[in-house]
Design an enzyme around this catalytic site. Structure first.
Site, PDB file in Angstrom:
ATOM      1  N   ASN A   3     -57.167 -21.453   6.255  1.00 10.14           N
ATOM      2  CA  ASN A   3     -57.178 -21.257   7.718  1.00 10.14           C
ATOM      3  C   ASN A   3     -55.806 -20.815   8.210  1.00 10.14           C
ATOM      4  OD1 ASN A   3     -59.809 -22.187   7.818  1.00 10.14           O
ATOM      5  ND2 ASN A   3     -59.182 -24.294   8.250  1.00 10.14           N
ATOM      6  N   CYS A  18     -55.972 -24.801   3.875  1.00  8.11           N
ATOM      7  CA  CYS A  18     -54.767 -23.954   3.739  1.00  8.11           C
ATOM      8  C   CYS A  18     -55.110 -22.515   4.094  1.00  8.11           C
ATOM      9  CB  CYS A  18     -54.236 -23.989   2.311  1.00  8.11           C
ATOM     10  SG  CYS A  18     -53.954 -25.641   1.682  1.00  8.11           S
ATOM     11  N   GLU A  28     -58.117 -13.766   0.680  1.00  9.02           N
ATOM     12  CA  GLU A  28     -58.297 -14.760   1.764  1.00  9.02           C
ATOM     13  C   GLU A  28     -59.701 -14.719   2.351  1.00  9.02           C
ATOM     14  OE1 GLU A  28     -56.239 -17.015   2.771  1.00  9.02           O
ATOM     15  OE2 GLU A  28     -54.246 -16.365   2.155  1.00  9.02           O
TER      16      GLU A  28
HETATM   17  P1  TGC Z   1     -68.866 -25.526   2.138  1.00  9.64           P
HETATM   18  O1  TGC Z   1     -69.939 -26.429   1.615  1.00  9.64           O
HETATM   19  O2  TGC Z   1     -69.142 -24.670   3.334  1.00  9.64           O
HETATM   20  O3  TGC Z   1     -67.558 -26.402   2.485  1.00  9.64           O
HETATM   21  C1  TGC Z   1     -67.033 -27.349   1.562  1.00  9.64           C
HETATM   22  C2  TGC Z   1     -66.146 -28.302   2.363  1.00  9.64           C
HETATM   23  O4  TGC Z   1     -65.066 -27.587   2.941  1.00  9.64           O
HETATM   24  C3  TGC Z   1     -65.133 -27.664   4.387  1.00  9.64           C
HETATM   25  N1  TGC Z   1     -64.741 -26.339   4.896  1.00  9.64           N
HETATM   26  C4  TGC Z   1     -63.562 -26.110   5.465  1.00  9.64           C
HETATM   27  N2  TGC Z   1     -62.541 -26.937   5.743  1.00  9.64           N
HETATM   28  C5  TGC Z   1     -61.461 -26.403   6.324  1.00  9.64           C
HETATM   29  N3  TGC Z   1     -61.386 -25.090   6.626  1.00  9.64           N
HETATM   30  C6  TGC Z   1     -62.373 -24.228   6.353  1.00  9.64           C
HETATM   31  N4  TGC Z   1     -62.259 -22.948   6.633  1.00  9.64           N
HETATM   32  C7  TGC Z   1     -63.541 -24.734   5.746  1.00  9.64           C
HETATM   33  N5  TGC Z   1     -64.709 -24.182   5.326  1.00  9.64           N
HETATM   34  C8  TGC Z   1     -65.433 -25.177   4.815  1.00  9.64           C
HETATM   35  C9  TGC Z   1     -66.556 -28.037   4.697  1.00  9.64           C
HETATM   36  O5  TGC Z   1     -66.654 -28.669   5.946  1.00  9.64           O
HETATM   37  C10 TGC Z   1     -66.876 -28.945   3.546  1.00  9.64           C
HETATM   38  O6  TGC Z   1     -66.244 -30.194   3.800  1.00  9.64           O
HETATM   39  P2  TGC Z   1     -66.911 -31.584   3.317  1.00  9.64           P
HETATM   40  O7  TGC Z   1     -66.027 -32.646   3.889  1.00  9.64           O
HETATM   41  O8  TGC Z   1     -68.305 -31.573   3.877  1.00  9.64           O
HETATM   42  O9  TGC Z   1     -66.906 -31.558   1.826  1.00  9.64           O
HETATM   43  O10 TGC Z   1     -68.322 -24.659   0.934  1.00  9.64           O
HETATM   44  P3  TGC Z   1     -69.014 -23.472   0.114  1.00  9.64           P
HETATM   45  O11 TGC Z   1     -68.801 -23.781  -1.332  1.00  9.64           O
HETATM   46  O12 TGC Z   1     -70.418 -23.237   0.591  1.00  9.64           O
HETATM   47  O13 TGC Z   1     -68.076 -22.230   0.463  1.00  9.64           O
HETATM   48  C11 TGC Z   1     -68.010 -21.666   1.703  1.00  9.64           C
HETATM   49  C12 TGC Z   1     -67.182 -20.350   1.646  1.00  9.64           C
HETATM   50  C13 TGC Z   1     -67.902 -19.266   0.885  1.00  9.64           C
HETATM   51  C14 TGC Z   1     -67.020 -19.913   3.095  1.00  9.64           C
HETATM   52  C15 TGC Z   1     -65.787 -20.608   1.021  1.00  9.64           C
HETATM   53  O14 TGC Z   1     -65.909 -20.895  -0.314  1.00  9.64           O
HETATM   54  C16 TGC Z   1     -64.840 -19.451   1.159  1.00  9.64           C
HETATM   55  O15 TGC Z   1     -64.147 -19.361   2.186  1.00  9.64           O
HETATM   56  N6  TGC Z   1     -64.742 -18.526   0.163  1.00  9.64           N
HETATM   57  C17 TGC Z   1     -63.726 -17.474   0.155  1.00  9.64           C
HETATM   58  C18 TGC Z   1     -62.640 -17.832  -0.848  1.00  9.64           C
HETATM   59  C19 TGC Z   1     -61.286 -17.407  -0.415  1.00  9.64           C
HETATM   60  O16 TGC Z   1     -61.023 -17.092   0.735  1.00  9.64           O
HETATM   61  N7  TGC Z   1     -60.350 -17.432  -1.347  1.00  9.64           N
HETATM   62  C20 TGC Z   1     -58.967 -17.125  -1.038  1.00  9.64           C
HETATM   63  C21 TGC Z   1     -58.046 -17.502  -2.172  1.00  9.64           C
HETATM   64  S1  TGC Z   1     -56.351 -17.578  -1.727  1.00  9.64           S
HETATM   65  C22 TGC Z   1     -55.897 -15.993  -1.432  1.00  9.64           C
HETATM   66  O17 TGC Z   1     -56.654 -15.091  -1.433  1.00  9.64           O
HETATM   67  C23 TGC Z   1     -54.458 -15.797  -1.149  1.00  9.64           C
HETATM   68  S2  TGC Z   1     -53.985 -14.173  -0.854  1.00  9.64           S
HETATM   69  C24 TGC Z   1     -52.445 -14.527  -0.274  1.00  9.64           C
HETATM   70  C25 TGC Z   1     -51.595 -13.403   0.117  1.00  9.64           C
HETATM   71  O18 TGC Z   1     -51.078 -12.705  -0.775  1.00  9.64           O
HETATM   72  O19 TGC Z   1     -51.360 -13.254   1.363  1.00  9.64           O
HETATM   73  P1  FAD Z   2     -65.931 -11.515  -5.836  1.00  9.50           P
HETATM   74  O1  FAD Z   2     -66.050 -12.881  -5.289  1.00  9.50           O
HETATM   75  O2  FAD Z   2     -66.432 -11.265  -7.228  1.00  9.50           O
HETATM   76  O3  FAD Z   2     -66.642 -10.505  -4.830  1.00  9.50           O
HETATM   77  C1  FAD Z   2     -66.953  -9.160  -5.196  1.00  9.50           C
HETATM   78  C2  FAD Z   2     -67.808  -8.550  -4.086  1.00  9.50           C
HETATM   79  O4  FAD Z   2     -69.009  -9.323  -3.938  1.00  9.50           O
HETATM   80  C3  FAD Z   2     -67.121  -8.565  -2.722  1.00  9.50           C
HETATM   81  O5  FAD Z   2     -67.463  -7.404  -2.008  1.00  9.50           O
HETATM   82  C4  FAD Z   2     -67.736  -9.777  -2.034  1.00  9.50           C
HETATM   83  O6  FAD Z   2     -67.728  -9.691  -0.609  1.00  9.50           O
HETATM   84  C5  FAD Z   2     -69.154  -9.725  -2.594  1.00  9.50           C
HETATM   85  N1  FAD Z   2     -69.784 -11.056  -2.538  1.00  9.50           N
HETATM   86  C6  FAD Z   2     -69.425 -12.187  -3.203  1.00  9.50           C
HETATM   87  N2  FAD Z   2     -70.240 -13.203  -2.870  1.00  9.50           N
HETATM   88  C7  FAD Z   2     -71.119 -12.702  -1.968  1.00  9.50           C
HETATM   89  C8  FAD Z   2     -72.214 -13.265  -1.231  1.00  9.50           C
HETATM   90  N3  FAD Z   2     -72.551 -14.560  -1.338  1.00  9.50           N
HETATM   91  N4  FAD Z   2     -72.899 -12.450  -0.404  1.00  9.50           N
HETATM   92  C9  FAD Z   2     -72.575 -11.143  -0.244  1.00  9.50           C
HETATM   93  N5  FAD Z   2     -71.544 -10.549  -0.906  1.00  9.50           N
HETATM   94  C10 FAD Z   2     -70.841 -11.335  -1.755  1.00  9.50           C
HETATM   95  N6  FAD Z   2     -56.215 -15.916  -4.831  1.00  9.50           N
HETATM   96  C11 FAD Z   2     -55.510 -17.076  -4.846  1.00  9.50           C
HETATM   97  O7  FAD Z   2     -56.046 -18.152  -5.094  1.00  9.50           O
HETATM   98  N7  FAD Z   2     -54.160 -17.066  -4.600  1.00  9.50           N
HETATM   99  C12 FAD Z   2     -53.480 -15.925  -4.327  1.00  9.50           C
HETATM  100  O8  FAD Z   2     -52.264 -15.962  -4.090  1.00  9.50           O
HETATM  101  C13 FAD Z   2     -54.201 -14.686  -4.318  1.00  9.50           C
HETATM  102  N8  FAD Z   2     -53.537 -13.515  -4.125  1.00  9.50           N
HETATM  103  C14 FAD Z   2     -54.228 -12.338  -4.258  1.00  9.50           C
HETATM  104  C15 FAD Z   2     -53.518 -11.127  -4.235  1.00  9.50           C
HETATM  105  C16 FAD Z   2     -54.181  -9.931  -4.427  1.00  9.50           C
HETATM  106  C17 FAD Z   2     -53.412  -8.644  -4.442  1.00  9.50           C
HETATM  107  C18 FAD Z   2     -55.593  -9.916  -4.566  1.00  9.50           C
HETATM  108  C19 FAD Z   2     -56.323  -8.614  -4.716  1.00  9.50           C
HETATM  109  C20 FAD Z   2     -56.299 -11.107  -4.608  1.00  9.50           C
HETATM  110  C21 FAD Z   2     -55.632 -12.326  -4.470  1.00  9.50           C
HETATM  111  N9  FAD Z   2     -56.289 -13.554  -4.581  1.00  9.50           N
HETATM  112  C22 FAD Z   2     -55.600 -14.734  -4.575  1.00  9.50           C
HETATM  113  C23 FAD Z   2     -57.703 -13.575  -4.934  1.00  9.50           C
HETATM  114  C24 FAD Z   2     -58.659 -13.308  -3.756  1.00  9.50           C
HETATM  115  O9  FAD Z   2     -58.726 -14.417  -2.902  1.00  9.50           O
HETATM  116  C25 FAD Z   2     -60.031 -12.949  -4.330  1.00  9.50           C
HETATM  117  O10 FAD Z   2     -59.911 -11.672  -4.908  1.00  9.50           O
HETATM  118  C26 FAD Z   2     -61.115 -12.972  -3.274  1.00  9.50           C
HETATM  119  O11 FAD Z   2     -61.366 -14.297  -2.830  1.00  9.50           O
HETATM  120  C27 FAD Z   2     -62.415 -12.349  -3.784  1.00  9.50           C
HETATM  121  O12 FAD Z   2     -62.754 -12.804  -5.041  1.00  9.50           O
HETATM  122  P2  FAD Z   2     -63.118 -11.759  -6.229  1.00  9.50           P
HETATM  123  O13 FAD Z   2     -62.048 -10.744  -6.288  1.00  9.50           O
HETATM  124  O14 FAD Z   2     -63.406 -12.567  -7.430  1.00  9.50           O
HETATM  125  O15 FAD Z   2     -64.411 -11.011  -5.728  1.00  9.50           O
END
Ligand code: TGC
Ligand code: FAD
Length: 390
Positions: free
Chosen positions: A246, A244, A369
């Protein structure tokens, strides 16, 4: 170049179809008429303009790249990107609302839901009759969602959820939450939780200095009982929520350019009319250097998303391509906003101009994200083959 196509130094709109140009112009006009006149007041008040939801639904922007069969617009991914760009020219909070509704709620229901879930939810979410949110992040698991501790367990025909989500866009407003939790075997699954379900609350997070015209919430689950049929049957594991992301990261990469265009254009106009030392400040070399940097970076960002969009429409895009675009474009948008603020001197800090609002918003966009640094690590892993997360 059409009147509404906006900043397009390299005539990239020649690569757009007539439909894509029309979508861009329509959304651009909507932003001029419906968002720009009201957004500053909402930002200062810390409120989301709820009146917009139905209008955005009528405009067809929710899940715009999903099929018409479910009440969506069935547009190309490039058209969807242009929608995000134009909306974020208004405000990142409005684009966030649309990203969450379409890419993080409708997409998982479309990709992983049962036919019954799709037929019930997608038309209602597409029209704006219902609002959704996406709960992945937890208080102790942000960048590392694989560690999440929200739990689900089966009890007859029901599923019981316990845990908490943090920083959830639209949480308090949402009629339905897509919630990611680990089942009894520790496998991540997706669940649909409806507003009003006993044991589920979504208090709003206040005192934000960024994305003020957007609702951000906590989601709390205390023995929250949902029907077992509310599980998304089509996926298990972390790849579910990451797929999602992506979709949403792709929209953000385009959206950030809209924000950059807004701050660049505001500072260019200002620089041409602001007189210091008996001439417009636009006539000073140091100011021109800043403006040229902005234009250059925005144009490179446009090339990046256009190509990533082409790859996505051709079914050839990789998540790492999207990481590159999100990482770069949010970074240059933030730098553009900071330079624009600088060029505008004291006026740059006021709500008379959109610059500081965009700058503050982009601080969140840089973090959510996947933070800038997490996308660096995703790309680093891709080119070296070595994961450097821990
Ligand atoms: P890892 O072991 O690399 O992967 C686990 C499984 O996931 C697959 N995979 C993906 N599949 C689809 N798309 C991707 N981008 C994928 N990346 C990895 C992978 O192939 C594997 O699959 P399988 O079948 O082998 O199990 O996972 P990891 O635990 O080492 O984590 C990798 C990492 C750090 C890149 C990932 O955890 C990550 O992207 N962290 C960032 C978290 C994040 O972006 N959170 C966002 C929350 S939602 C949000 O912020 C909404 S804001 C909305 C708004 O207001 O606009
Ligand atoms: P952390 O993961 O604690 O990171 C803190 C700092 O450490 C960052 O600079 C990071 O880059 C660094 N860091 C962490 N790990 C590493 C590493 N391995 N190596 C080097 N540096 C590292 N989430 C949802 O699920 N749904 C939503 O709708 C959503 N909406 C959001 C809306 C807002 C306004 C905000 C601010 C956030 C939202 N989020 C949502 C959450 C967002 O996805 C997280 O804030 C984000 O993924 C980072 O997590 P964290 O804030 O816990 O920071």
């Amino acid at each position: 170049m059409s009147k509404f196509s906006g900043l397009d130094y390299l005539h990239l709109n020649e690569f757009l179809s007539e439909d894509e140009k029309m979508v861009q112009e329509t959304v651009r006009k909507f932003v001029d008429d419906e968002i720009l006149p009201i957004i500053e007041d909402h930002y200062l008040a810390g409120t989301f303009p709820l009146d917009l939801v139905k209008k955005l639904g009528d405009l067809g922007v929710f899940g715009a790249n999903l099929p018409e069969k479910y009440g969506c617009a069935g547009l190309t991914n490039i058209a969807y990107g242009l929608i995000c760009q134009e909306l974020e020219r208004g405000d990142s909070g409005v684009r966030s609302f649309v990203s969450v509704q379409g890419s993080l709620v409708m997409y998982p229901i479309y990709a992983f839901g049962s036919e019954k879930q799709k037929e019930y939810w997608l038309p209602k979410l597409a029209s704006g009759e219902k609002i959704g949110c996406f709960g992945l992040t937890e208080p102790d698991f942000g960048s590392n969602p694989g560690g999440l501790i929200t739990r689900s367990r089966k009890e007859g025909d029901s599923i019981i959820l316990n845990g908490a989500k943090m920083w959830i866009t639209n949480g308090t407003l949402a009629d339905v939450a897509v919630v990611w939790a680990k089942d009894e075997e520790g496998i991540i699954k997706g669940y649909l939780v409806e507003k009003g379900t006993p044991g589920y609350t979504a208090p709003e997070i206040k005192k934000k200095h960024s994305l003020r015209a957007s609702v951000t919430s906590e989601l709390v689950f205390q023995d929250c009982k949902i029907p077992a049929e509310n599980e998304l049957p089509g996926v298990s594991g972390l790849k579910g929520p990451l797929s999602c992301l992506n979709q949403a990261r792709y929209g953000i990469a385009w959206g950030a350019l809209g924000s950059a265009m807004a701050t660049y254009e505001a500072s260019l106009e200002y620089a041409k009319s602001r007189i210091q030392f008996d001439k417009p400040i636009a006539g000073f070399q140091l100011v021109q250097q800043k403006l040229v940097y902005m234009l250059n970076e925005i144009t490179k960002g446009q090339l990046l998303v256009l190509r990533v969009g082409q790859l996505k429409d051709a079914g050839k895009v990789r998540p790492q391509h999207i990481s590159m675009a999100k990482r770069n474009n949010v970074d240059i948008a933030l730098e553009t906003a900071r330079l624009a603020r600088d060029i505008m001197g004291a006026n740059g800090i006021t709500g008379e101009y959109p610059v500081m609002r965009h700058m503050n918003n982009l601080e969140s966009v840089k973090t959510y994200e996947g933070t800038h640094d997490i996308h660096t690590l995703i790309l680093g892993q891709d080119i070296t083959g070595i994961a450097a997360y821990n």
